[in-house]
Design a protein around this motif. Structure first.
Motif, short mmCIF file in Angstrom:
data_model
loop_
_atom_site.label_atom_id
_atom_site.label_comp_id
_atom_site.label_asym_id
_atom_site.label_seq_id
_atom_site.Cartn_x
_atom_site.Cartn_y
_atom_site.Cartn_z
N MET A 12 0.84 -1.18 0.00
CA MET A 12 0.00 0.00 0.00
C MET A 12 0.88 1.22 0.00
SD MET A 12 -3.33 -0.50 -0.05
CE MET A 12 -4.22 0.72 0.89
N LYS A 62 -2.59 -9.77 -4.33
CA LYS A 62 -3.83 -9.49 -3.59
C LYS A 62 -4.30 -8.05 -3.74
CE LYS A 62 -3.90 -12.91 0.08
NZ LYS A 62 -3.78 -13.11 1.53
N LEU A 115 -3.50 0.11 -4.65
CA LEU A 115 -4.27 -1.07 -5.03
C LEU A 115 -4.39 -1.09 -6.56
CD1 LEU A 115 -7.10 -1.10 -2.32
CD2 LEU A 115 -4.96 -2.40 -2.37
N ALA B 161 -10.05 1.62 0.42
CA ALA B 161 -8.67 1.11 0.30
C ALA B 161 -8.10 0.75 1.67
CB ALA B 161 -7.80 2.14 -0.41
N ALA B 162 -8.38 1.61 2.64
CA ALA B 162 -7.86 1.34 3.99
C ALA B 162 -8.46 0.05 4.54
CB ALA B 162 -8.18 2.51 4.91
N TYR B 164 -9.73 -2.40 2.72
CA TYR B 164 -9.22 -3.50 1.89
C TYR B 164 -7.83 -3.91 2.37
CZ TYR B 164 -8.25 -6.14 -2.44
OH TYR B 164 -7.97 -7.12 -3.36
N GLU B 165 -7.01 -2.91 2.64
CA GLU B 165 -5.66 -3.22 3.10
C GLU B 165 -5.69 -4.05 4.38
OE1 GLU B 165 -3.11 0.11 4.02
OE2 GLU B 165 -1.35 -1.19 4.20
N GLU B 167 -8.31 -5.83 5.62
CA GLU B 167 -9.06 -7.10 5.57
C GLU B 167 -8.52 -8.09 4.54
OE1 GLU B 167 -13.17 -6.08 5.05
OE2 GLU B 167 -13.33 -5.18 7.05
N VAL B 168 -7.96 -7.59 3.45
CA VAL B 168 -7.50 -8.50 2.40
C VAL B 168 -5.98 -8.67 2.43
CG1 VAL B 168 -7.42 -8.94 -0.09
CG2 VAL B 168 -9.49 -7.96 0.94
N LEU B 169 -5.28 -7.56 2.53
CA LEU B 169 -3.81 -7.67 2.52
C LEU B 169 -3.27 -8.02 3.90
CD1 LEU B 169 -2.83 -4.61 0.29
CD2 LEU B 169 -3.42 -6.93 -0.41
#
Lengths: 363, 379
Positions: A12, A62, A115, B161-162, B164-165, B167-169
């Motif tokens: 990120m 991912k 992303l 995005a936050a 997603y970062e 929960e996914v990454l």
């Protein structure tokens, strides 16, 4: 460059990364003669090739996710994303409301943070309500932030006449959108290229507009199971001749190939050059063939005024005018809104008959 | 990157939002009155910095040293400083084109901000963005956006995005995105789409309506329906809506801080109708025929900086002499930023073709050859 795009080291946003310079994890492009064969018996549909490209990249990275209308539970309005929800789950295969402006803008912000969204427009015709984010933000973000924020995003969907969908659903956006600096545009014509180009698009650090065609989603061809990346800006000579060079991209490549068959029966052999990407445009390959045939016809399924064909013809005049034996020509869709009636729609398109006629006029 | 060196005074509330320092955490105090003196004085400093900066901006604009459209933040300082004072330094923020205040409140140096407006290489966007496009990656300022309301779906996007970062990454942390908009942006369709998405997907974004009563020159009762009950719209999307008096920064903190904490905890969006007022026209080219001088004066009587200053004096956090010193110091810093901007180099011609593509392949243009440019001065 990394040998294979692996799980990213920069998950990120890092505050000291300069997206315009500290770049990018580009895939390695094999030389042409080392690319997997286009011939083979792994026959799959165009839509499956797209799905493979997305799935392969999503398995490796991912940061990649797909969002759009009906992509998840419905399995894709055109079944492109069939099964992807099962494999990747609802956090990465995301059904959106019918809010193109909203979800395109949202995805652009996500891309700014690092992303890698894939935004599916059910049709590019629906992208106009998202014109502001996709034209004003995505392609300009890097520039207007002085290189601080990139926008690695793919917008993809059906482009062009679908099959009696009439005026509002049959848009060809290539001429409108390719006008904007900062974006890249790929328009594959076959399953093999669709997979290789989409994988490249997903890994590209810039916004890529990826134009598919509803009429081609069921097209079948051999697509290698292995991974491969097709570089942008490399045309493919789909058929070689000596009389005229036909330059095209996307669905009209098939019209050109059909026309070439007809002409061949008359003893006229034409080139068919499939551009594969419009921005970048492989003008060198066009020049190379023009030097052989000395005649060129650009076949484009958007309207003629200020079209991609206009641009290609202009570049030909600028770059290889002296090699031309006749005026470079263009063949576009009829300059009218897309009609509904089947026959009218066919006449409207740069169909094989119109191409044959145009070629004959040049000889 | 260069940081403002806050001159001589040791008590000077330095701009601590530096890229190379650890991310600043929001204060935990429930009310502004409980905040450490240092924080409160820093607010006053930041608000006065914005006010002074904008005075100099107007001057430079009138001298034609700044071009384009230029929107002045004066009057609204308590909003940017107060709301940003409630979040962590790495909580992303995004705003529209009246963005100098947010940039400074976020920690952008006056030099980078002024130089950008002067179109110089030391500007935050190397002179490519101008007044309306302030971006500061180290300070999590995601722009500066020129199209009314275009930033509202993007605000949802940073919250997405936050999440997603996390929960996914599996990296990152719970964040809140602050997305500012003017009352004109209420009327754009994309704001409604953004609210729908934010609520539907539980996105931690707070839409902060900087309600200054005018959509350019059109008063709020003439441009938006049911303008006295704007929070009802948010409620229509299942979003918590709260009205806050935005002229009193202590009040902004008291009311806004729990909303931020709640948003972070529950990952639910919120909408704040923050009542404020701008002293200057919509942009520098606005003759302000649509409002009276008396109206402006009425608000100036309730000036947020004067209010905070008086409160801090009552609390014994600052005295007349200290306030005078602070103003002098700020005036020096802002003057220095103008001098810096004037002296800074203009972009070289080659910069025209940089930062267009991160991967500038050949044949992207029939007429241009794109390259990588110089590194951004903030990075």
């Amino acid at each position: 460059m990394t040998t294979t795009p692996t799980t990213p080291t920069m998950p990120m946003i890092e505050t000291d990364i300069h997206p315009a310079i500290d770049n990018p994890e580009l895939p390695v492009f094999l030389p042409e003669d080392q690319m997997p064969s286009r011939e083979g018996d792994r026959i799959i549909q165009f839509r499956e090739a797209l799905r493979e490209a997305m799935s392969e990249e999503m398995r490796k990275d991912k940061r990649v996710f797909l969002l759009g209308e009906e992509v998840a539970q419905y399995n894709g309005a055109y079944k492109i994303s069939q099964g992807m929800l099962d494999e990747f789950g609802p956090k990465r295969i995301i059904d959106t409301p019918i809010s193109e402006n909203g979800f395109a803008g949202m995805a652009i912000a996500a891309a700014m943070t690092g992303l890698r969204p894939i935004v599916e427009f059910m049709s590019w015709s629906f992208s106009f309500v998202a014109a502001d984010p996709i034209l004003n933000n995505a392609p300009k973000m890097l520039y207007m932030s002085g290189g601080q924020f990139g926008c690695p995003i793919v917008f993809r969907g059906n482009d062009g006449a679908g099959g009696q969908l009439a005026s509002t659903h049959s848009w060809c956006v290539e001429a409108l959108y390719a006008n904007v600096p900062g974006l890249k545009m790929a328009i594959p014509s076959n399953p093999y290229d669709a997979k290789g180009l989409l994988k490249t698009a997903i890994n590209d650090p810039d916004p890529v507009f990826f134009l598919e065609s509803e009429r081609m989603l069921g097209d079948k061809a051999h697509v290698p199971e292995e991974e491969y990346y097709i570089p942008f800006g490399r045309a493919r000579l789909a058929r070689e001749g000596d009389a005229v060079t036909l330059v095209s991209f996307g669905r009209p490549v098939h019209f050109c190939l059909e026309a070439a068959e007809t002409l061949a029966a008359e003893g006229i052999e034409v080139d068919v050059l499939d551009m594969r990407t419009i921005r970048p445009l492989d003008i060198e390959s066009i020049i190379e063939r023009v030097k052989v045939t000395n005649k060129v016809l650009v076949v484009d399924q958007s309207w003629p005024f200020a079209s991609i064909a206009s641009e290609v013809v202009t570049q030909i005049c600028e770059r290889c005018f002296d090699w031309l034996d006749s005026a470079p020509a263009r063949l576009n869709t009829a300059d009218v809104p897309t009609p509904y009636a089947k026959g009218l729609e066919y006449d409207y398109l740069p169909n094989p008959e119109r191409i044959v006629e145009a070629v004959r006029k040049m000889l | 990157m260069t940081q403002a060196t806050a001159a001589s005074s040791e008590q000077s509330p330095m701009n601590t939002a530096k890229a190379d320092s650890p991310p600043l955490q929001a204060p935990t105090a429930k009310t502004a009155a409980e905040l450490p003196k240092q924080v409160l004085v820093k607010w006053l400093y930041d608000m006065q910095l914005i006010r002074e900066f904008e005075n100099r901006t107007m001057q430079a604009y009138q001298q034609a040293k700044i071009g384009g459209f230029c929107h002045i933040y004066s009057g609204q300082e308590a909003v940017a400083v107060g709301t940003i004072g409630c979040v962590n330094h790495d909580d992303p923020i995004i705003t529209a084109y009246r963005d100098h205040g947010h940039a400074l409140a976020r920690g952008m140096t006056p030099e980078a901000c002024m130089a950008e407006m002067f179109g110089r290489t030391t500007g935050c966007a190397k002179g490519k963005g101008g007044s309306m496009h302030m971006f500061d990656r180290p300070n999590w300022l995601m722009g500066g956006h020129g199209i009314v309301s275009a930033q509202t779906p993007m605000g949802a996007g940073f919250a997405f995005a936050a999440k997603y970062e996390l929960e996914v990454l599996g990296t990152g942390k719970k964040k809140v995105c602050l997305c500012y908009l003017g009352d004109g942006a209420l009327d754009q369709g994309c704001f409604h789409e953004a609210q729908n998405l934010a609520s539907l997907w539980d996105l931690p974004v707070i839409y902060i309506l900087e309600n200054n009563g005018y959509s350019m020159g059109t008063a709020i009762h003439r441009h938006t329906a049911n303008f006295e009950h704007l929070v009802d719209r948010a409620k229509g999307y299942g979003i918590r809506g709260v009205e806050i008096d935005g002229l009193d920064i202590m009040n902004v903190y008291n009311e806004f801080k729990p909303i931020v904490d709640d948003c972070r905890e529950t990952s639910r969006p919120a909408f704040i109708d923050l009542k404020t007022y701008r002293y200057q026209g919509h942009s520098m080219s606005d003759p302000q025929k649509y409002r009276t001088k008396e109206e402006v004066d009425q608000y100036k009587d309730k000036d947020s900086i004067a209010k905070l200053c008086s409160d801090l004096m009552d609390m014994g956090h600052i005295d007349e002499a200290g306030w005078k010193t602070m103003r002098k110091e700020i005036a020096d810093i802002v003057r220095a930023s103008v001098e810096h901007a004037e002296a800074a180099p203009v972009p070289e011609a080659g910069e025209l073709f940089t930062d267009v593509y991160a991967n500038p392949e050949k044949n992207l243009s029939p007429a241009a050859t794109y390259t990588h440019g110089t590194k951004n001065p903030l990075l």
